[in-house]
Structure formats: C-alpha cells, structure tokens
Design a protein around this motif. Structure first.
Motif, mmCIF file in Angstrom:
data_model
loop_
_atom_site.group_PDB
_atom_site.id
_atom_site.type_symbol
_atom_site.label_atom_id
_atom_site.label_comp_id
_atom_site.label_asym_id
_atom_site.label_seq_id
_atom_site.Cartn_x
_atom_site.Cartn_y
_atom_site.Cartn_z
ATOM 1 N N SER A 400 0.785 -1.237 0.000
ATOM 2 C CA SER A 400 0.000 0.000 0.000
ATOM 3 C C SER A 400 0.816 1.287 0.000
ATOM 4 C CB SER A 400 -0.937 0.005 1.208
ATOM 5 O OG SER A 400 -0.188 -0.041 2.404
ATOM 6 N N ALA A 401 2.111 1.229 0.251
ATOM 7 C CA ALA A 401 2.889 2.471 0.280
ATOM 8 C C ALA A 401 3.307 2.852 -1.134
ATOM 9 C CB ALA A 401 4.114 2.304 1.165
ATOM 10 N N PRO A 402 3.491 4.142 -1.379
ATOM 11 C CA PRO A 402 3.945 4.565 -2.709
ATOM 12 C C PRO A 402 5.396 4.145 -2.907
ATOM 13 C CG PRO A 402 3.990 6.434 -1.219
ATOM 14 C CD PRO A 402 3.381 5.286 -0.447
ATOM 15 N N ALA A 403 5.809 4.017 -4.163
ATOM 16 C CA ALA A 403 7.175 3.582 -4.481
ATOM 17 C C ALA A 403 7.509 2.362 -3.627
ATOM 18 C CB ALA A 403 8.174 4.711 -4.241
ATOM 19 N N SER A 404 6.653 1.345 -3.703
ATOM 20 C CA SER A 404 6.683 0.260 -2.729
ATOM 21 C C SER A 404 7.936 -0.598 -2.797
ATOM 22 C CB SER A 404 5.436 -0.610 -2.897
ATOM 23 O OG SER A 404 5.363 -1.083 -4.220
ATOM 24 N N LEU A 405 8.597 -0.630 -3.939
ATOM 25 C CA LEU A 405 9.829 -1.416 -4.000
ATOM 26 C C LEU A 405 10.864 -0.820 -3.056
ATOM 27 C CD1 LEU A 405 10.178 -2.108 -7.837
ATOM 28 C CD2 LEU A 405 9.510 -3.719 -6.050
ATOM 29 N N ALA A 406 10.952 0.504 -3.075
ATOM 30 C CA ALA A 406 11.914 1.174 -2.196
ATOM 31 C C ALA A 406 11.509 0.987 -0.740
ATOM 32 C CB ALA A 406 11.991 2.661 -2.545
ATOM 33 N N VAL A 407 10.199 0.990 -0.476
ATOM 34 C CA VAL A 407 9.737 0.815 0.905
ATOM 35 C C VAL A 407 10.059 -0.607 1.386
ATOM 36 C CG1 VAL A 407 7.662 0.617 2.329
ATOM 37 C CG2 VAL A 407 7.993 2.620 0.857
ATOM 38 N N ALA A 408 9.848 -1.597 0.518
ATOM 39 C CA ALA A 408 10.173 -2.975 0.897
ATOM 40 C C ALA A 408 11.667 -3.084 1.191
ATOM 41 C CB ALA A 408 9.771 -3.933 -0.219
ATOM 42 N N GLY A 616 -6.715 -8.539 -22.381
ATOM 43 C CA GLY A 616 -6.186 -9.847 -22.043
ATOM 44 C C GLY A 616 -4.685 -9.969 -22.255
ATOM 45 N N ASP A 617 -4.102 -9.029 -23.006
ATOM 46 C CA ASP A 617 -2.645 -9.084 -23.205
ATOM 47 C C ASP A 617 -1.915 -8.837 -21.890
ATOM 48 O OD1 ASP A 617 -2.976 -9.516 -25.849
ATOM 49 O OD2 ASP A 617 -2.334 -7.515 -26.515
ATOM 50 N N GLN A 618 -0.768 -9.453 -21.776
ATOM 51 C CA GLN A 618 0.114 -9.168 -20.653
ATOM 52 C C GLN A 618 0.862 -7.875 -20.980
ATOM 53 O OE1 GLN A 618 -0.161 -11.271 -18.219
ATOM 54 N NE2 GLN A 618 1.433 -10.560 -16.817
ATOM 55 N N VAL A 619 0.863 -6.953 -20.020
ATOM 56 C CA VAL A 619 1.424 -5.632 -20.294
ATOM 57 C C VAL A 619 2.403 -5.268 -19.192
ATOM 58 C CG1 VAL A 619 0.838 -3.170 -20.386
ATOM 59 C CG2 VAL A 619 -0.634 -4.832 -21.498
ATOM 60 N N ARG A 620 3.515 -4.679 -19.573
ATOM 61 C CA ARG A 620 4.432 -4.168 -18.563
ATOM 62 C C ARG A 620 4.199 -2.663 -18.406
ATOM 63 N NH1 ARG A 620 9.064 -5.230 -20.669
ATOM 64 N NH2 ARG A 620 9.071 -7.388 -19.959
ATOM 65 N N VAL A 621 3.998 -2.248 -17.176
ATOM 66 C CA VAL A 621 3.806 -0.826 -16.889
ATOM 67 C C VAL A 621 5.028 -0.379 -16.085
ATOM 68 C CG1 VAL A 621 2.232 0.909 -15.982
ATOM 69 C CG2 VAL A 621 1.343 -1.318 -16.678
ATOM 70 N N THR A 622 5.640 0.717 -16.529
ATOM 71 C CA THR A 622 6.902 1.145 -15.922
ATOM 72 C C THR A 622 6.855 2.624 -15.583
ATOM 73 O OG1 THR A 622 8.019 -0.439 -17.362
ATOM 74 C CG2 THR A 622 9.411 1.193 -16.268
ATOM 75 N N SER A 623 7.322 2.957 -14.388
ATOM 76 C CA SER A 623 7.501 4.364 -14.046
ATOM 77 C C SER A 623 8.952 4.554 -13.639
ATOM 78 C CB SER A 623 6.581 4.781 -12.890
ATOM 79 O OG SER A 623 7.123 4.356 -11.648
ATOM 80 N N ARG A 624 9.292 5.761 -13.214
ATOM 81 C CA ARG A 624 10.670 6.017 -12.792
ATOM 82 C C ARG A 624 11.033 5.222 -11.542
ATOM 83 N NH1 ARG A 624 9.139 10.732 -15.061
ATOM 84 N NH2 ARG A 624 10.537 11.482 -16.694
ATOM 85 N N GLY A 651 2.198 -4.342 -6.760
ATOM 86 C CA GLY A 651 2.518 -4.002 -8.147
ATOM 87 C C GLY A 651 2.214 -2.552 -8.459
ATOM 88 N N ALA A 652 0.942 -2.157 -8.330
ATOM 89 C CA ALA A 652 0.562 -0.801 -8.725
ATOM 90 C C ALA A 652 1.395 0.239 -7.970
ATOM 91 C CB ALA A 652 -0.925 -0.571 -8.466
ATOM 92 N N ASN A 653 1.601 -0.009 -6.689
ATOM 93 C CA ASN A 653 2.324 1.005 -5.907
ATOM 94 C C ASN A 653 3.837 0.964 -6.099
ATOM 95 O OD1 ASN A 653 0.536 2.813 -4.673
ATOM 96 N ND2 ASN A 653 -0.199 1.166 -3.348
ATOM 97 N N ARG A 654 4.336 -0.012 -6.877
ATOM 98 C CA ARG A 654 5.738 0.102 -7.270
ATOM 99 C C ARG A 654 5.925 1.362 -8.112
ATOM 100 N NH1 ARG A 654 7.621 -5.718 -9.648
ATOM 101 N NH2 ARG A 654 6.941 -7.007 -7.903
ATOM 102 N N LEU A 655 4.828 1.733 -8.798
ATOM 103 C CA LEU A 655 4.914 2.784 -9.802
ATOM 104 C C LEU A 655 4.643 4.174 -9.225
ATOM 105 C CD1 LEU A 655 2.712 0.872 -12.403
ATOM 106 C CD2 LEU A 655 5.205 0.851 -12.264
ATOM 107 N N THR A 656 3.844 4.258 -8.161
ATOM 108 C CA THR A 656 3.322 5.552 -7.727
ATOM 109 C C THR A 656 4.413 6.453 -7.163
ATOM 110 O OG1 THR A 656 2.685 4.444 -5.686
ATOM 111 C CG2 THR A 656 0.952 4.827 -7.312
ATOM 112 N N ASN A 657 4.078 7.739 -7.133
ATOM 113 C CA ASN A 657 5.076 8.772 -6.842
ATOM 114 C C ASN A 657 4.982 9.203 -5.379
ATOM 115 O OD1 ASN A 657 6.779 10.948 -6.835
ATOM 116 N ND2 ASN A 657 5.741 12.071 -8.480
ATOM 117 N N PRO A 658 6.075 9.091 -4.623
ATOM 118 C CA PRO A 658 6.017 9.492 -3.219
ATOM 119 C C PRO A 658 6.191 10.999 -2.995
ATOM 120 C CG PRO A 658 8.156 8.540 -3.679
ATOM 121 C CD PRO A 658 7.369 8.492 -4.973
#
Ligand SMILES: Cc1cc2nc3c(=O)[nH]c(=O)nc-3n(C[C@H](O)[C@H](O)[C@H](O)COP(=O)(O)OP(=O)(O)OC[C@H]3O[C@@H](n4cnc5c(N)ncnc54)[C@H](O)[C@@H]3O)c2cc1C
Ligand code: SF4
Lengths: 680, 464
Positions: A400-408, A616-624, A651-658
């Motif tokens: 649930s945190a923004p930029a969740s990869l960095a938070v993890a 139905g396609d598999q899609v990669r979504v990428t942010s900074r 997943g979604a919050n890997r992308l969001t902006n803190p």
C-alpha cells in the motif's frame, strides 16, 4: 477476552471493512451467518456489499495465523514477546528511543489506535509513530482543520444526503468502494477522470485530466462569482478571507480551466448552477481529489466553493470528506499520528501534553515531540538517522505504500521488524516476528464511521486457539519494557480514552458502550454523559476561536510528475468493488476472488490501438520507480491519456510517486507518469 | 539587485508574482501606465457583457504589493530607457535604476487612419471598457468594426445588453485567421440569432456621429462605434534604446533581448519570429523569465495556440493549423448549419494539428488536450467528433442480455444466476435477493432484476 459466548447468540455488530461501517448481525456457527442490520442509518434498508456479505469467511480461513512466528518458526507467546522486548530494549539502549518505530492503521479500533499511541509515547518513548491513514484522508483533514477549525469527515448525518437536492462527489467511486452509500444519494455530480460505476449513475459527469481537480474547483468558484451565485450574506456573517480568494479566482476563468482540465466550459457552468440553485447541496471529496502532492489545497478549493455558496454549517447542506478505511475517522483522532495526542490534540501544545500526561500518569516532559509522517517514516527505516526497528499493526505497506519497491527495501534493511496481523500479509513475510492477532468478530471495540458516529463492534465468536488481541500484545510488551500497566479490556481502554479525549476537539468523554448500543451510535463531540452528541457541529459556529470559517486562497499547479516522451501516459490508481485496501483480507475470500481475480490495467481503446495492445494481453507498466506486469483491460471509461490500476495487489504502488503534500504529507498516489508495453 | 518591470498588464503582473514566489532577495519595482491594480484583460469582454464588475477582474489585491515588498508605481508611463546608466525615466522625469529590466508593455489597439475615427472607442483596456459601457446606456445601436475574436466578443456582449449591433468585417468571413470560410459562416449565423447583424467583406471609410460610412458609400447606422481592428506591439521604448526590434522586441529562449540585462515578455516580445496575442504564451514567458532571473534554468520553446471565444451561447474553440486542406493533411469535417454546429479536425502524421469546434460539444476538452499534448488518435475519427457515440452501450433489454452479463455489480450476480434462481422458484426481487444477494448493495440494479424476473414470468405465462 469474553469467555462464555453462547453459540446461538445473534450479535449486533458492524462490517470489518470500509468507513461506511454497515451494521450487521453475526451468528456464530460453521459457517458464521451474516445478516444486515436495519437499525443503522448507513446501510438502512438492509444493504451490504459483497465484501460485507462474505466477511465471515476470513474468520475460519486456512491462511489464518494461530501461532507466533519467530524468524519463521512457530514459537510460544512468551518466547515471542520476551524476544521482542529484549531486542527493543537493546536497540533503545544502544541507539536511543527513536530507534524504534511504530506504524498503525486506520482499520484498528479506537481502543487499539489509542493504546498504540500511548504505547509509543509511554512504553517506548519514541516520537517515530504514524499510520496508513496518512495515505488516506490526511489532506482532507488538514484542509478541514484549516477551514473549519475541526476535522470531522462528514459534519452531518448520512441521512442528510438523501434530503439534499444535489450532491457533488469529487474523486470518490462509492458505487464500488461502499455500494450501500449510493442509496443515500440524490441528483449526483461526479468529478472523476474515469467513467466509474459511480459516474455512470451521475446526472453530470465531469472528467478532468488526473491531477487537475484543483483547477476545476477554481473554475467553478470563478463561475460562481461571475454569475452572481455567491451567498454574500453568509460569506459576511460566517466566514473570513473571501476577498483574497475572490481575487485569486479571477485568474481562473472557465476557458482557461477547460484547457487545463479538459472539462468543457458548458459542463462547468451546469455544475456551478446546479449547486448554487439547489436549496440543499453537499460537496464531498474522496481520495481522487485528496491523494496528491497538492491534495490539501485541492480540498481547500472545494471547501472555498462550498463556503462561497453558503453550504457548510447549514442544515441539509455542507462539505464533507468520505473517509475510506473502517476506522479512518477514529483512527486519526486518538494519537497514532505523528503530531497528535488523543482527542485530536496537537502533540506540541503544552496544555494538551499536560492533560494527556495526567491521564497516563507520566510527566509531560517525558512525552516525545512530533515524529515523521508515514512515508517519511517508512523511507527513513534503516537509514543512518532513522529507526532501526519497526512494530507494525493493521497495515501492509509492501502493497500500500507509494514507491513500494523502495519501501520494501527499507523494511528489509531493518535490524528488527515485528508485524501483528491475522494472515501472512506481504509485509508479514518480511518480519522477524509475526504475532497472530484477533480480528473483528473475535473482539470488541468502537469504530468511528465516516459521519463521525461512534459505533460498537461486539465480539461474536471465539477466536481460534493461539491468537491474542492487539491490546494484549501492547500491554504485555509495555509490562516487559518498563513495568507499565496497560488495560487490555476494550471497555476499560475506552473509558481511559474518554478521559484522555475530554476537552479535546474530538471529545468522547460523554460516550459509553451502553449509550452507543441504545442510541445506535453517538456523534462526537460529546463532552458529558447527558450531552446528546453533535450530529451537525457547525450549525451555529465553526470551531475556530472566532466561530467563523476561513477561506484560504490556493493556486493550481501541475502534477509533481508530468507526462513526457519517456513516460507519456498518466497512471491513476484506485479500488474495485470486491477488494479492500491492500487486499490481505479480501484476496483470500473465494467469491471475491471470483469477482475480481487479478490485477489489471485499464486502457482506453485509442491508446490500446496505438500500443497494439488488446484486452487480455500481458502488459508491462513502468515508471521512474519500478515496473510491474499486469493484464490489459481495454475500456472507454478511461481517458485516452490515462491508465488505471487497482492497488489491491502488489505491483501498482511500485509505480506511484512518493512526492508529498507540504501540509498533510500525503503522497501523490493518484497521478504519475508511466509507459506501457506489451509483453510477448 | 534591482529589478524593474515596465508594464503591469497580464504578463508584467504575472512576472512579478512568479518572481516573488521564487526569491525574496530582489528589490522589485513595477511601473504601469494604467492606474488600476493589475486586472485580467481577458475578462474585459465579460465586463462588457455584464456580470463582472471591475473588482471581479482584479488579479492582485491592493495590499499585495506592501505584503510582498514590491514597489508599484501605478499610473506611471515610462518614457525612456537609459542603457548607459541602467535606468528608466518616467514621463514625470523620475529615474528608476535597474540591474535587470523587464519589458512587458503589451500592445496597443490599431486605430485605422480614417476620418472621424476619434469618435470611435477602442477595446483594449478597462478604461476603454468603462467608456464603452458609459456610452452604451444612451445609445440606440452599436457598430463594431472588426470581426476577430475581440470584435465578436464585444458585439456579443453589447447585444446581450439589449443593444442592436452591426458587426463589420473587412475579410470575407469572421475570424479568418482561425476559421475556414464555412466555420466563419456558421459563426455569423449563430451571432445573427443572438442579435448581431454580421457584414463581411466591407471596408469602413469614415466614422460619423450616428453611424459609419463604408467605402462604397453605404451608410450603416449606429451611435456607438467600437474598434477592434487588431493590435500592434508597443516597442517604441526598445526601439529608441537601440534594442533589436522586428514586429516585436526580439528575444531568445530565455526571453532575453540582445542586451543581456533587458528581457521582454508578453505581446511586446517576438520569439522565433512569432509575436503572440494570447495570454497563455504571455504567462509561460513570464514564468521562464522569472525562473531565469531568479537564477534557475528555463527555456521558452514557443506555444501552441488555442483560441477560445468567450461569448455567451456561442461555443467556439479553434486551434492550430485549421486551414490545411486534404492535399496536405487528413481532414475530418462535420457541418450542421441549422444547429450552429461545425467541427473540423486536421490530422498530420497521426497527430491532431488543428481543430475547430463550433457549437456546444463535449469534444472540446479532449481535442484541446490531444492538440496540446499529442497523444494517439483512435482509428475511428468519428468518435473524436462525437464523444460518447461509441461509448454509450445501449441499455440491454432482459431478452437480449447474454446469460453471462453481470446484472448486480455489488454482489457479482449474472443474468444466468438470476435465471437459475427463478428456475428454482423465486418469482420476485425479494426472492432473488434472498438467494443471490442481487440488489442488496447499491440497489441500482433493482429495475434490471425486476425486468429479468418479469420477462421470465411472462415467458412462462405467469404474471410476476
Ligand atoms: C477584450 C480582450 C479579450 C481578450 N480575450 C483573450 C482570451 O480570451 N484569451 C487570450 O488568451 N487572450 C485574450 N486577450 C489577449 C490578452 O489579454 C493579451 O494577450 C494579454 O493581455 C497580453 O499581455 P501583456 O502583458 O503582454 O500586455 P497587456 O496586458 O496589454 O499589458 C501591457 C501593460 O503595459 C502598460 N504599458 C505599456 N507601455 C508602457 C510604458 N511605456 N510605461 C508603463 N506601462 C506601459 C500598458 O498600459 C498595459 O497595462 C484578450 C484581450 C482583450 C483586450
Ligand atoms: S465493505 Fe463497506 S459498504 Fe461493504 S458491507 Fe462493509 S461497510 Fe458496508
């Protein structure tokens, strides 16, 4: 804990999930039986959504944790608690009290939220406590305090909605997040970049580009002024500061706003007139308007509009914020927030410190000052001057945190992480110690719903063997850490909370469990047992010392991250009907998984065509900040320049902006720039 | 460091607020010929049309300058720039030294050199506006000379006040720079319905007390004449000071003139060969100059132009290269004169490079964004002209709905499940709700469930 619960009792309680806190009865048994209550106004007429109907299934779910885990291995409660206490004491000794952080949640009962705040300040002596409500309604809270001197989400009963002529919802998809709420709505104006299920019910849907709600509200205010729709008498009698706001609105003529927001001038005009010409009109904001680095100012601009039209503090009209989490309202009142003490008091106010310290039996000088806000706290974990350990209750920041990869990453870098939860959430997976706790129907406590109505959740079933309540955990740790005696019976805690809140903005001192039961809820402030509670606190005066509401001039600015050649599309996030928050609970319930099995990205047909993506396609979504793979769902309910992802799955919050709001410290969940590509 | 700004209009006043937002270190003086607090010139048409008073178009409160430590010399015309000593000299003779000078003198209205023109009033400033309004109260008919954006807004505004108006325009159709001939024609018809008589292809030769005379000798009555014949950048100060001036004061991407200590912004400036006549570029330029002067980095790269008419009951937006034809671009056009509707898209290399939207339409917001930001266009261009056309799914009848269609979103119940429930004996909504929980959430599927149950009952020949 309650001991002799007869298995045939029909217990009157409330749903475990969202801030509507629908009334329900729970009858123990296998399976437990859930029926809607008809005496609770929020879900009058016996409504529940699918989340509520199926909420019993988690009680006996096989994923349920029933034994503490110490470094992944089952342990006894004493082993786990002793270990935690000794590690925390050691860290505190070596690195000072702020080396231990605490993170709470807006789903915790008032009793737990209160005890968590007390535990941090008294037993740990740390200033480093905050909670996920910061990610929820903190912008609206800050704006309401600025304007009205007090933040009670909806300062009127939910039944006022039905008697209004028109309701404007800015950034709230209630048809999915809290469906029974829709039953209260009259003619509806929806502001949302997506044509949501709620927008489809609307009389008028304004579809601004993400991150431009503030400009839209300024345009509506401009129109109200230009068309002579301002309630001059009200503005003169009940408010301050209109002149400055009027001048700033002169720069936001509708044609300019149209270019920024994409909302046609004619539609803005329709909305402004509908609000102004109604006898009773209500403006409500939700996360869509609030979760921005300018969320506080965005809400302020909607409040300015409401004030100019003379709505707040008039029976049947007003401004309100739609709190999302179950106890989003109560959770923000009793001290799990970094800058706060119980009763919605400020931790840097000497009188507040003296009062609360008195109730806690400690010297006010020993109470720490304000600490870091939620994202700042998470981002500081394991850094040179940040906490080295964290105790986490009722939250799942890996999802649930923004930029969740960095938070993890920050969570992994901790010396010591303790998570109390009833399932093994994504965050619990990272913990050194996991404590299995009771959930809603297995314990009692109060919740304050989106109206500011204090409600009683009652224990309906026996908890599984081996689990303990959060109150037990906190009391045991407090005892081990310094011989503190914390209450564990919810009612006892509530009575202490009443005293601690007495005289504060959110005064609960007159509320008792008996009254809540008899009166189906009591509205705060309620300063004495013979006080009826306050359904509409602003009828006579606002909570500022002079009794007036304050206009505050605000300016629109672009999102913290604008679309560019590398990241050409905006991403906005939100919820779907079948799931709640980080999904730790709902993603384990079969009918909900069947209704919404997987994460997805909603893409407009024009964008999909351009990117050669089909449903139905598999899609990669990428942010900074990260990248995630998901499934495309092509739909014309979204703007062509924007995609939507639900945030219930990792997943979604890997992308969001803190990027943070300067006042509320709310991260910019609702807009960031991304790029999409089809994965072969 | 001393910053002096000449001109306190849209660009100058914006520059001052942008600069004080960025730094408090400078001493700022702004000198403006107009005696008013800076106001929103764009809204003068609305003032003329009624509704807005002068205090409703104010951009800064009188107390603002004091609170922000900015010296404002209002009602002060600058006469001369002394680049040697770095000072500007006001008409009163007062010298104000500068380290950095910002020119934001804007434009003046073009006044055609014809006999009697002094009887007419230009339409550029708040003073002009008040003069027009004062005269309009006693007037019986107005003549507006010039059928560009400004002339149309003035004509519509006066007509809205109940004054009959004749709009005279030299070119063959209205707003000929932004519109093609057909759009101009449809616009004229829309205006005619609102009390503005439009005459195109006419040349005004003389202004009289009770009307104007055209070049062919025809007399057009009107005891109030308003001029909207275009604008000319005010560049005299720069020219006299020896700065490079073409149509406007020539600036680079930092909005700097050929004297590094002098900047020019707004309608007096010429960037990359273009002098802009709209406020959006003026404000972008003000921001760039403020950032650069405050020590930051910013470059102005030119602006995309969207012209949006502000006239009650006339919705018109025109943007970009509206004149390109099929030889050079893909053109999509829809015209419905009887309804005052005209829509045109000009597409090049898959991008929207121009558009006209005349008549109320929800398309305008999306098209503006596509024009401003690029972004992919759908293969089906019609959807762009008629939003909602593709989106609005027809309300499915219970008969046509497939069994897999979700009827109750809140509880994830399909038509098939409702049918099964009916087959198991449920004959009303309550029965279906008890078995499937359909209708127990938001309640908005109640009618659909009733419809399905009713249809199933009918099929069976039993009444529901
Ligand atoms: C009625 C009307 C409607 C308009 N509508 C629109 C619209 O809808 N959309 C749009 O984008 N644009 C519109 N415009 C155009 C827009 O107003 C201009 O593009 C904008 O004002 C340009 O800003 P500026 O600062 O360059 O010039 P101005 O706003 O003209 O400001 C220049 C200022 O400098 C002062 N000045 C000049 N010389 C001196 C001197 N020597 N010493 C001191 N002061 C001096 C002038 O008195 C003036 O106050 C409209 C204009 C008018 C008149
Ligand atoms: S999730 Fe919310 S709306 Fe749904 S039943 Fe529970 S409280 Fe009611």
């Amino acid at each position: 804990m309650k001991s002799h619960q007869s298995t045939i009792d029909v217990v009157r309680t409330h749903c475990p999930y969202c801030a509507l806190q629908c009334g329900m009865t729970v009858t123990a048994g296998t399976p437990v039986v859930i029926e809607p209550r008809t005496d609770i106004p929020a879900n009058a007429g016996g409504a529940l959504c699918q989340k509520g109907w199926t909420s019993g299934e988690l009680l006996s779910h096989p994923d349920r944790l029933t034994t503490p885990l110490l470094y992944g291995k089952p342990a006894t409660w004493d082993e786990a608690l002793d270990h935690i206490a000794s590690r925390l004491a050691e860290l505190r000794r070596e690195h000072g009290p702020d080396s231990v952080g605490v993170f709470g949640g807006g789903g915790l009962t008032n009793e737990k939220a209160y005890t968590l705040g007390k535990f941090a300040r008294v037993a740990l002596g740390t200033s480093q406590i905050d909670y996920n409500g910061r990610f929820c309604m903190s912008s609206a809270a800050a704006a309401s305090i600025r304007a009205f001197g007090m933040d009670r989400g909806m300062p009127f009963p939910i039944t006022d909605l039905a008697s209004a002529d028109v309701v404007m919802l800015a950034g709230a998809n209630v048809a999915e997040t809290m469906p029974p709420f829709v039953r209260h709505l009259p003619r509806l104006i929806v502001i949302d970049p997506r044509r949501t299920a709620t927008a489809k019910l609307a009389w008028l849907h304004l579809q601004p580009a993400p991150g431009t709600d503030l400009a839209l509200a300024l345009g509506l205010l401009h129109l109200a002024i230009a068309e002579g729709l301002v309630d001059d008498d009200y503005v003169a009698r009940r408010t301050n500061g209109f002149d400055a706001v009027k001048t700033s609105a002169a720069a936001w003529w509708p044609e300019r706003v149209e270019r920024i927001t994409g909302v046609p001038v004619a539609r803005m005009r329709q909305a402004a007139f509908a609000l102004a010409k109604a006898d009773r009109a209500i403006i409500l904001t939700g996360r869509g308007a609030e979760q921005h680095a300018k969320g506080t100012d965005t809400v302020t601009s909607f409040i300015n509009l409401a004030l100019a039209l003379g709505l707040p503090g008039r029976e049947g009209s007003g401004y309100g914020c739609l709190t999302g989490q179950g106890n989003g309202q109560g959770g923000r009142e009793h001290g799990q927030k970094a800058d706060q003490l119980p009763g919605y008091r400020k931790i840097d106010d000497p009188a507040a410190r003296a009062h609360v310290a008195g109730v806690w039996g400690v010297d006010p000088g020993t109470l720490p000052g304000p600490g870091r806000s939620a994202y700042e706290l998470l981002a500081a974990l394991g850094t040179a001057d940040g906490p080295r350990s964290l105790l986490l209750f009722g939250s799942n920041p890996v999802v649930s945190a923004p930029a969740s990869l960095a938070v993890a990453e920050r969570l992994r870098s901790l010396d010591f992480l303790v998570v109390a939860d009833f399932v093994r959430s994504e965050t619990a997976e990272l913990a050194d110690v996991v404590l299995p706790t009771t959930q809603w129907a297995e314990e009692s406590g109060t919740m304050t719903n989106l109206e500011g109505r204090v409600l009683l959740r009652r224990q309906a079933v026996e908890p599984p063997n081996g689990v303990r309540s959060d109150l037990f955990v906190l009391a045991e740790l407090a005892a081990r850490l310094g011989d503190h005696k914390f209450a564990t019976e919810p009612r006892e805690v509530f009575d202490e909370l009443r005293r601690a809140s007495a005289g504060g903005s959110a005064d609960y001192s007159g509320i008792t469990y008996e009254r809540i039961a008899d009166e189906t809820g009591v509205f705060w402030p309620c300063p004495s047992e013979d006080h009826p509670g306050t359904p509409r606190p602003f009828l006579d005066r606002f909570a500022h010392p002079d009794g007036r509401a304050r206009f505050v001039a605000v300016e629109h600015r672009p999102p913290a991250e604008e679309a560019d050649d590398d990241y050409p599309v905006y991403l906005t996030t939100g919820r779907v009907l079948a799931h709640y928050q980080s999904g730790a609970q709902t993603r384990r319930i079969a009918p909900l998984v069947e209704a919404a099995p997987e994460t997805f990205v909603e893409i407009h047909p024009a964008l999909a065509e351009h990117l050669e993506i089909s449903s139905g396609d598999q899609v990669r979504v990428t942010s900074r900040r990260g990248s995630t793979e998901t499934v495309a769902r092509v739909s014309d309910t979204i703007r062509p320049d924007t995609v939507f992802m639900p945030f219930h799955w990792e997943g979604a919050n890997r992308l969001t902006n803190p990027a943070l709001d300067p006042t509320s410290r709310m991260p910019e969940f609702k807009v960031c720039a991304v790029r999409l590509e089809r994965v072969a | 460091m001393r910053i002096v700004v000449v001109g306190n209009g849209m660009a100058g006043s914006r520059f001052v607020t942008e600069l004080t937002d960025r730094t408090k270190d400078f001493r700022v003086t702004v000198m403006g010929e107009e005696a008013w607090q800076p106001y929103n010139r764009v809204l003068l048409s609305n003032v003329l049309a009624g509704g807005y008073g002068p205090d409703q178009v104010r951009l800064l409160d009188p107390s603002w300058y004091g609170e922000h430590g900015v010296q404002a010399l209002l009602g002060t015309q600058v006469h001369h720039i002394d680049r040697e000593t770095r000072a500007v000299i006001a008409a009163s003779g007062e010298r104000v030294p500068y380290d950095i000078l910002v020119l934001a003198t804007g434009s003046e209205a073009v006044v055609p050199p014809i006999p009697g023109v002094e009887r007419a009033i230009s339409f550029r400033t708040l003073d002009d506006c008040q003069q027009i309004l004062a005269r309009s109260t006693g007037a019986s008919r107005a003549v507006v000379v010039g059928g560009g954006l400004l002339g149309i807004e003035a004509a519509r505004g006066l007509a809205g006040r109940g004054l009959p108006v004749t709009l005279l325009h030299l070119a063959g159709h209205l707003m000929e720079r932004q519109l093609d001939a057909e759009a101009g024609l449809v616009l004229g018809e829309t205006l005619a319905a609102l009390g503005v008589e439009v005459r195109t292809g006419v040349n005004v030769a003389e202004v009289l007390d009770d009307g104007v005379r055209l070049a062919d000798g025809e007399f057009v009555p009107g005891d109030l004449a308003v001029l909207a014949c275009g604008v000319r950048p005010l560049t005299r100060l720069a020219q006299d000071a020896g700065l490079e001036v073409r149509r406007g004061v020539v600036v680079d991407d930092e909005m700097r003139t050929d004297d590094p200590s002098i900047f020019a912004i707004g309608e007096c400036a010429e960037h990359a060969g273009t002098v802009y006549g709209l406020v959006a570029p003026a404000w972008e330029q003000a921001e760039v100059a403020a950032t650069v002067i405050a020590g930051g980095k910013a470059l102005y790269r030119g602006s995309r132009l969207v012209t949006r008419l502000k006239a009650r009951s006339v919705e018109l937006a025109a943007m970009g290269e509206t004149h390109l034809t099929e030889e050079h671009a893909e053109v999509v056009r829809f015209s419905h004169r009887a309804k005052g509707t005209y829509r045109k898209l000009v597409i090049k290399e898959g991008r929207l490079v121009g558009a006209i939207v005349l008549g109320e339409s929800d398309a305008v917001g999306t098209l503006t964004h596509l024009f401003d930001r690029g972004g992919p266009l759908p293969g089906d261009r019609a959807g762009l002209l008629f939003p909602g056309l593709s989106g609005a799914a027809a309300a499915d009848s219970p008969v046509r709905m497939p069994d897999s269609a979700k009827v109750c979103q809140c509880n994830n119940v399909t038509k098939g499940q409702i049918r099964a429930c009916w087959e198991a004996g449920a004959r009303d909504v309550a029965g279906v709700a008890a078995a499937t929980r359909a209708t127990t959430g938001c309640g908005s599927c109640k009618a659909a469930v009733e419809g399905i149950v009713g249809w199933l009952c009918e099929q069976e020949g039993v009444s529901a």
